[in-house]
Design a protein around this motif. Structure first.
Motif, mmCIF file in Angstrom:
data_model
loop_
_atom_site.group_PDB
_atom_site.id
_atom_site.type_symbol
_atom_site.label_atom_id
_atom_site.label_comp_id
_atom_site.label_asym_id
_atom_site.label_seq_id
_atom_site.Cartn_x
_atom_site.Cartn_y
_atom_site.Cartn_z
ATOM 1 N N ASN A 68 0.809 -1.228 0.000
ATOM 2 C CA ASN A 68 0.000 0.000 0.000
ATOM 3 C C ASN A 68 0.837 1.271 0.000
ATOM 4 O O ASN A 68 0.543 2.214 0.731
ATOM 5 C CB ASN A 68 -0.966 0.018 1.197
ATOM 6 C CG ASN A 68 -2.134 -0.898 1.002
ATOM 7 O OD1 ASN A 68 -2.496 -1.239 -0.119
ATOM 8 N ND2 ASN A 68 -2.729 -1.343 2.095
ATOM 9 N N GLY A 69 1.908 1.299 -0.792
ATOM 10 C CA GLY A 69 2.728 2.498 -0.920
ATOM 11 C C GLY A 69 3.646 2.769 0.268
ATOM 12 O O GLY A 69 4.320 3.799 0.313
ATOM 13 N N ARG A 70 3.682 1.860 1.223
ATOM 14 C CA ARG A 70 4.497 2.075 2.427
ATOM 15 C C ARG A 70 5.922 1.573 2.223
ATOM 16 O O ARG A 70 6.169 0.683 1.428
ATOM 17 C CB ARG A 70 3.893 1.347 3.617
ATOM 18 C CG ARG A 70 2.467 1.779 3.939
ATOM 19 C CD ARG A 70 1.856 0.971 5.047
ATOM 20 N NE ARG A 70 1.549 -0.381 4.606
ATOM 21 C CZ ARG A 70 0.926 -1.286 5.343
ATOM 22 N NH1 ARG A 70 0.558 -0.985 6.573
ATOM 23 N NH2 ARG A 70 0.671 -2.487 4.877
ATOM 24 N N GLU A 71 6.840 2.147 2.971
ATOM 25 C CA GLU A 71 8.202 1.617 3.036
ATOM 26 C C GLU A 71 8.143 0.454 4.019
ATOM 27 O O GLU A 71 7.794 0.636 5.190
ATOM 28 C CB GLU A 71 9.170 2.691 3.532
ATOM 29 C CG GLU A 71 10.607 2.233 3.553
ATOM 30 C CD GLU A 71 11.554 3.322 4.046
ATOM 31 O OE1 GLU A 71 12.639 2.942 4.520
ATOM 32 O OE2 GLU A 71 11.218 4.511 3.961
ATOM 33 N N VAL A 72 8.443 -0.754 3.547
ATOM 34 C CA VAL A 72 8.209 -1.942 4.365
ATOM 35 C C VAL A 72 9.386 -2.239 5.283
ATOM 36 O O VAL A 72 9.298 -2.068 6.499
ATOM 37 C CB VAL A 72 7.860 -3.166 3.483
ATOM 38 C CG1 VAL A 72 7.717 -4.420 4.331
ATOM 39 C CG2 VAL A 72 6.562 -2.911 2.716
ATOM 40 N N PHE A 73 10.502 -2.707 4.734
ATOM 41 C CA PHE A 73 11.601 -3.179 5.577
ATOM 42 C C PHE A 73 12.470 -2.025 6.047
ATOM 43 O O PHE A 73 12.884 -1.176 5.274
ATOM 44 C CB PHE A 73 12.409 -4.258 4.851
ATOM 45 C CG PHE A 73 11.589 -5.493 4.643
ATOM 46 C CD1 PHE A 73 11.301 -6.330 5.701
ATOM 47 C CD2 PHE A 73 11.048 -5.785 3.406
ATOM 48 C CE1 PHE A 73 10.498 -7.447 5.535
ATOM 49 C CE2 PHE A 73 10.257 -6.905 3.215
ATOM 50 C CZ PHE A 73 9.981 -7.738 4.288
ATOM 51 N N GLY A 74 12.705 -2.008 7.351
ATOM 52 C CA GLY A 74 13.456 -0.932 7.976
ATOM 53 C C GLY A 74 12.525 0.106 8.582
ATOM 54 O O GLY A 74 12.938 0.878 9.443
ATOM 55 N N LYS A 75 11.287 0.137 8.159
ATOM 56 C CA LYS A 75 10.330 1.107 8.700
ATOM 57 C C LYS A 75 9.098 0.387 9.261
ATOM 58 O O LYS A 75 8.943 0.285 10.464
ATOM 59 C CB LYS A 75 9.939 2.105 7.620
ATOM 60 C CG LYS A 75 9.086 3.205 8.156
ATOM 61 C CD LYS A 75 9.287 4.487 7.421
ATOM 62 C CE LYS A 75 8.457 5.541 8.120
ATOM 63 N NZ LYS A 75 8.877 6.846 7.880
ATOM 64 N N LEU A 76 8.195 -0.094 8.383
ATOM 65 C CA LEU A 76 7.008 -0.825 8.836
ATOM 66 C C LEU A 76 7.433 -2.093 9.593
ATOM 67 O O LEU A 76 6.889 -2.418 10.643
ATOM 68 C CB LEU A 76 6.123 -1.192 7.638
ATOM 69 C CG LEU A 76 4.849 -1.968 7.933
ATOM 70 C CD1 LEU A 76 3.893 -1.133 8.772
ATOM 71 C CD2 LEU A 76 4.170 -2.391 6.633
#
Length: 190
Positions: A68-76
């Protein structure tokens, strides 16, 4: 008389609505299953020749969050923190036979599968602590095995988290885990 019928009708309707069941909406992250051999359940029913003499070896049940447009690894999904490998409950992996994963022997049975991700490698954790929501109650003392594998970059963005199996040779399969632009492959000897 008319007023009595109206009152009885209203009473019956109010009692019926008080006992009506509600159905909560669907979870945002749908549940999925991955099999080895790949598509085992489907092929067993509709294309048995495709699976031949292969017996079911592994099944993973997990939830598939979307990028969904999110920064996944390292953030979410923070680096260096145990993650449930998906959404909702930690995935449950079932081995129908004893296996060796990354040199570690695992007995047939059910395990929770968690991940400790870093930028360069993931540690895949097999835990005896089943039915846990996320990794909030993760207890390292319940680890059965840990396997570390290198991170690979995917050619294209993987919108939904996924787990798939691929046959490598007669005795080895790969459990491929991917999301966003990140993938890992975990070798399993059957």
């Amino acid at each position: 008389m008319k007023n009595v019928l109206v009152l009885i009708t209203l009473l019956v309707l109010s009692l019926a609505s008080a006992n009506a069941q509600t159905f909560r909406g669907l979870e945002k992250s749908p549940m999925a299953m991955a099999y080895y051999p790949d598509n085992y359940a489907h092929d067993r029913k509709f294309a048995p020749a495709k699976i031949g003499t292969d017996k079911l070896a592994v099944r993973v049940t997990y939830s598939r969050p979307a990028k969904n447009g999110r920064e996944v690894f390292g953030k979410l999904v923070p680096y260096g923190k145990v993650w449930r490998a998906g959404a909702n409950e930690a995935p449950e992996i079932k081995f129908y036979q004893d296996v060796t994963i990354g040199g570690k022997k695992l007995k047939a049975g059910n395990y929770a599968m968690l991940v400790l991700p870093t930028e360069k490698e993931w540690t895949i954790i097999f835990s005896s602590d089943l039915d846990q929501w996320g990794a909030y109650s993760y207890n390292e003392s319940l680890d059965v095995a840990r396997v570390t594998v290198p991170v690979q970059k995917s050619d294209a963005v993987i919108e939904n988290f996924g787990i798939q199996f691929a046959k490598k040779d007669a005795k080895t399969a790969m459990m491929n885990i991917g999301w966003d632009n990140t993938m890992v492959s975990v070798p399993m000897e059957l």
